[in-house]
Write an enzyme that holds these catalytic residues in place. Structure first.
Site, PDB file in Angstrom:
ATOM      1  N   SER A 161       0.849  -1.191   0.000  1.00 43.85           N
ATOM      2  CA  SER A 161       0.000   0.000   0.000  1.00 43.85           C
ATOM      3  C   SER A 161       0.887   1.244   0.000  1.00 43.85           C
ATOM      4  CB  SER A 161      -0.960  -0.023   1.193  1.00 43.85           C
ATOM      5  OG  SER A 161      -1.917   1.019   1.082  1.00 43.85           O
ATOM      6  N   THR A 162       0.748   2.136   0.975  1.00 48.22           N
ATOM      7  CA  THR A 162       1.503   3.391   0.989  1.00 48.22           C
ATOM      8  C   THR A 162       3.007   3.135   0.918  1.00 48.22           C
ATOM      9  OG1 THR A 162      -0.215   4.271   2.443  1.00 48.22           O
ATOM     10  CG2 THR A 162       1.780   5.586   2.190  1.00 48.22           C
ATOM     11  N   HIS A 187      -2.484  -1.114  -3.606  1.00 47.61           N
ATOM     12  CA  HIS A 187      -3.592  -0.171  -3.478  1.00 47.61           C
ATOM     13  C   HIS A 187      -3.317   1.062  -4.342  1.00 47.61           C
ATOM     14  CE1 HIS A 187      -4.238  -1.966   0.812  1.00 47.61           C
ATOM     15  NE2 HIS A 187      -4.794  -2.717  -0.123  1.00 47.61           N
ATOM     16  N   MET A 281      -0.166   1.298   5.345  1.00 45.55           N
ATOM     17  CA  MET A 281      -0.922   1.573   6.567  1.00 45.55           C
ATOM     18  C   MET A 281      -1.998   0.517   6.767  1.00 45.55           C
ATOM     19  SD  MET A 281      -1.553   3.397   9.221  1.00 45.55           S
ATOM     20  CE  MET A 281      -0.760   5.017   9.097  1.00 45.55           C
ATOM     21  N   ASP A 284      -4.345  -4.651   6.014  1.00 42.44           N
ATOM     22  CA  ASP A 284      -4.828  -5.426   4.868  1.00 42.44           C
ATOM     23  C   ASP A 284      -3.791  -6.465   4.459  1.00 42.44           C
ATOM     24  OD1 ASP A 284      -6.613  -6.144   2.834  1.00 42.44           O
ATOM     25  OD2 ASP A 284      -5.593  -4.858   1.379  1.00 42.44           O
TER      26      ASP A 284
END
Length: 342
Positions: A161-162, A187, A281, A284
């Site tokens: 993700s991030t 993501h 973050m 997930d």
């Protein structure tokens, strides 16, 4: 707790004002200033010391990417890029931005409000916790010579993700075309995943594409889940695997979700898989990685010292889902080592 101080940089006065009005509705956010170009932005950073900056890519006098390249080394600051649908956003990520969002249509009031409430506010809050110094630890090298993988009916699953656009790129640049097929959820807003896949295809030794239902998982190939409202699932077909892209509700706040992919890999591939969870973050993919490990898969988590946001890998590690915790630069080598023991 003090509100997060935000600097808004955009050349459109209408867009700037809409951001200011809507961001300030959240008590956890305070817009401390605005700027229409990088020169005004630099002065505002020095005077206002913001915690997070939102930045348009297309700006007068100096584009946002060049500004980032000059800014981050001097004033390490979490930056969220707001971009129209363009692959320039990935240059911005490489230049030091923490994350990006797709620019909405200003004239569409509902779209604008949804964008700020459901996307930008969340990204700003995540960015305020990011470790900017760790962005520099994403190395450009990585094409090392590794022992060839002997077994063919294996699969690698990656979730990020991030900070993950560059982390995933750094990992796969260490992979050769002999590696088993890879499935990946990163993501990302819809529309950008196809451009991201092309970028990875151009800069790695793998063949990378945005996945569609029926795509086979082949050695030396990587499939990226499309952004939007569908999840990617791995399914067993004969002696191999393919993917299904199916609509579904958000899981852990995301669609596509790393959790959904990892759970499907645990079911379909069992012990014939390697799971890798990278910077991001939240949690997930953590439980899905645990399911993979319980099914006999080997698992790797990115370590805290190289994560932009040590969220997803930490939750996975705390659950006992991570077998090996590695620096980003060591993940490719660990992948080969594990595959050659399978």
């Amino acid at each position: 707790m003090l509100p997060i101080k935000v600097l808004v940089v955009d050349d459109s006065i209408v867009f700037r004002e809409l951001l200011v009005q809507n961001l300030n509705k959240d008590p956890a956010i305070r817009v401390v200033g605005t700027a229409k170009d990088p020169f005004e932005a630099r002065d505002a950073i020095l005077a206002l010391k913001p915690d997070v900056m939102t930045l348009d890519v297309e700006l007068p006098r100096m584009n946002g990417i060049e500004f980032l390249r000059k800014l981050i080394p001097q004033y390490p600051l979490p930056v969220i890029v707001i971009s129209s649908l363009s692959d320039k956003v990935f240059d911005a990520m490489r230049a030091g931005a923490v994350d990006f969002v797709a620019k909405p249509v200003v004239s569409n009031r509902k779209q604008m409000e949804d964008f700020i409430k459901n996307e930008l506010l969340v990204k700003i809050k995540i960015a305020s916790t990011a470790k900017i110094g760790n962005i520099k630890k994403v190395v450009m090298g990585g094409q090392q010579e590794m022992p060839s993988v002997k077994k063919s009916n294996l699969v690698i699953a990656i979730g990020a993700s991030t900070g993950g656009t560059e982390a995933t790129s750094a990992v796969i640049r260490g992979y050769g075309p002999d590696l088993p097929g890879i499935v990946c959820v990163q993501h990302m807003p819809p529309g950008f995943t196809s451009m991201y896949a092309k970028r990875l295809n151009d800069e790695s030794r793998l063949q990378v594409k945005e996945a569609v239902t029926g795509d086979r998982v082949l050695p030396g190939h990587m499939l990226i889940a499309p952004g939007g409202d569908r999840h990617m699932h791995l399914v067993k077909v004969g002696n191999g695997y393919q993917v299904e892209i199916k609509p579904g509700a958000k899981v852990n706040g995301h669609c596509p979700s790393v959790e959904v992919l990892f759970e499907s890999v645990a079911r379909a591939a069992g012990p014939d898989a390697v799971g890798i969870i990278l910077t991001g973050m939240g949690g997930d993919g953590a439980k899905g990685l645990l399911s993979m490990r319980k099914a006999g898969a080997r698992t790797i988590g990115q370590d805290e010292s190289t994560c932009v946001v040590y969220g997803m890998p930490k939750v996975a590690y705390d659950l006992g889902a991570v077998e090996y915790q590695e620096k980003l630069s060591d993940i490719a080598g660990r992948t080969y080592a594990l595959l050659n023991k399978m």
